[in-house]
Enzyme design. Structure first.
Site, PDB file in Angstrom:
ATOM      1  N   ASP A  76       0.849  -1.182   0.000  1.00  0.00           N
ATOM      2  CA  ASP A  76       0.000   0.000   0.000  1.00  0.00           C
ATOM      3  C   ASP A  76       0.890   1.239   0.000  1.00  0.00           C
ATOM      4  O   ASP A  76       1.980   1.231   0.576  1.00  0.00           O
ATOM      5  CB  ASP A  76      -0.929   0.043   1.213  1.00  0.00           C
ATOM      6  CG  ASP A  76      -2.027   1.089   1.028  1.00  0.00           C
ATOM      7  OD1 ASP A  76      -2.988   0.801   0.291  1.00  0.00           O
ATOM      8  OD2 ASP A  76      -1.901   2.192   1.588  1.00  0.00           O
ATOM      9  N   SER A  77       0.426   2.280  -0.665  1.00  0.00           N
ATOM     10  CA  SER A  77       1.177   3.536  -0.723  1.00  0.00           C
ATOM     11  C   SER A  77       0.233   4.713  -0.528  1.00  0.00           C
ATOM     12  O   SER A  77      -0.902   4.695  -1.003  1.00  0.00           O
ATOM     13  CB  SER A  77       1.884   3.688  -2.078  1.00  0.00           C
ATOM     14  OG  SER A  77       2.826   2.664  -2.294  1.00  0.00           O
TER      15      SER A  77
END
Length: 210
Positions: A76-77
Site C-alpha cells: 500500500d502507498s
C-alpha cells in the site's frame, strides 16, 4: 514456491517482472476505508503498513487450498503532502487537479507499506511487515498542463495522484530515496522482508534466458 502479489496494480506487476519475478496476481478486495476506520488515530506509516497487511492476509485466506506453498506480498502507498495531509488515490478529476495545484513546486513523502506472509502446507507460518518513505519533488506545471494530465485519467487511480513512469513523469523534478517504491513496490524493502523470513530473493528469480 509461488510468489503471489496481492495487488491489481499494473505498475507493481511490471516492476516485479522487470526484476526477475513473474508473480501470481491475486486481488484482495479489502475494504480500505473499513481497515482505516478500525485504527485509532494511526500514524501515516502505521496506516500504510496495516493496509498492506490486511491485503496480504485476505489473499492468504483464499490461497490456503490452491497454493499451499507460497510467499504473499501485500502493498500500500499513500502520499504525505507538504501540509501534513495523508492522501491516497484522488478518485475524481476535481480532487486530482486540486492536489496537483497544492503539490506544485513542493515536496511530499510517499509512504510505502509492505507485508510478507509465508504459506506452508496451506497455513500461514510466518509474517513480517515494514515501511519506508521516499521524497518526491514536484515540478510546477501550468494550469493547462494540470488539466491535460488529469484528462488522461492516469492520476485518478494511483496513490498521490501521480506516476513516475507515465504521463506524470514529465512533472516530477526528482526522487530522493527508493525509486521502485514510487513505482508501487519497493524492491529493497521486499528483499529485506523476505530475508526476515529466511528467503533469498535470488532463489525466487525466473531462470534467465541463455
Amino acid at each position: 514456491m509461488r510468489f503471489v502479489l496481492a495487488s491489481a496494480s499494473p505498475a507493481r506487476l511490471s516492476v516485479l517482472r522487470s526484476a526477475g519475478i513473474d508473480p501470481l496476481v491475486k486481488v484482495s478486495g479489502v475494504d480500505e476505508d473499513a481497515v482505516t476506520a478500525s485504527l485509532t488515530d494511526p500514524a501515516p506509516a502505521e496506516l500504510v503498513t496495516a493496509l498492506a497487511q490486511a491485503k496480504a492476509e485476505a489473499v492468504a485466506a483464499e490461497l490456503t487450498g490452491s497454493e499451499p506453498d507460497a510467499v504473499i506480498v501485500g502493498c500500500d502507498s499513500m502520499l504525505l503532502m507538504a501540509g501534513g495531509e495523508i492522501v491516497g488515490k484522488p478518485g475524481t478529476p476535481e480532487v486530482a487537479a486540486q492536489r496537483w495545484a497544492q503539490n506544485s513546486g513542493t515536496s511530499g513523502e510517499l509512504l510505502t507499506g509492505h507485508a510478507v506472509l509465508r504459506l506452508r502446507d496451506g497455513a500461514v507460518t510466518d509474517r513480517t511487515a515494514g515501511h519506508l518513505s521516499t521524497t518526491v519533488r514536484f515540478g510546477a506545471p501550468t494550469e493547462a498542463e494540470i488539466d491535460a494530465y488529469v484528462a488522461t485519467g492516469e492520476p485518478l487511480h494511483v496513490a498521490g495522484g501521480f506516476t513516475l513512469e507515465g504521463f506524470g513523469g514529465w512533472f516530477i523534478e526528482g526522487v530522493d530515496g527508493d525509486p521502485s517504491s514510487v513505482l508501487g513496490i519497493s524492491l529493497p524493502l521486499t528483499r529485506r522482508l523476505l530475508s526476515d523470513l529466511g528467503l533469498t530473493i535470488t532463489h525466487l528469480w525466473n531462470h534467465p534466458t541463455r
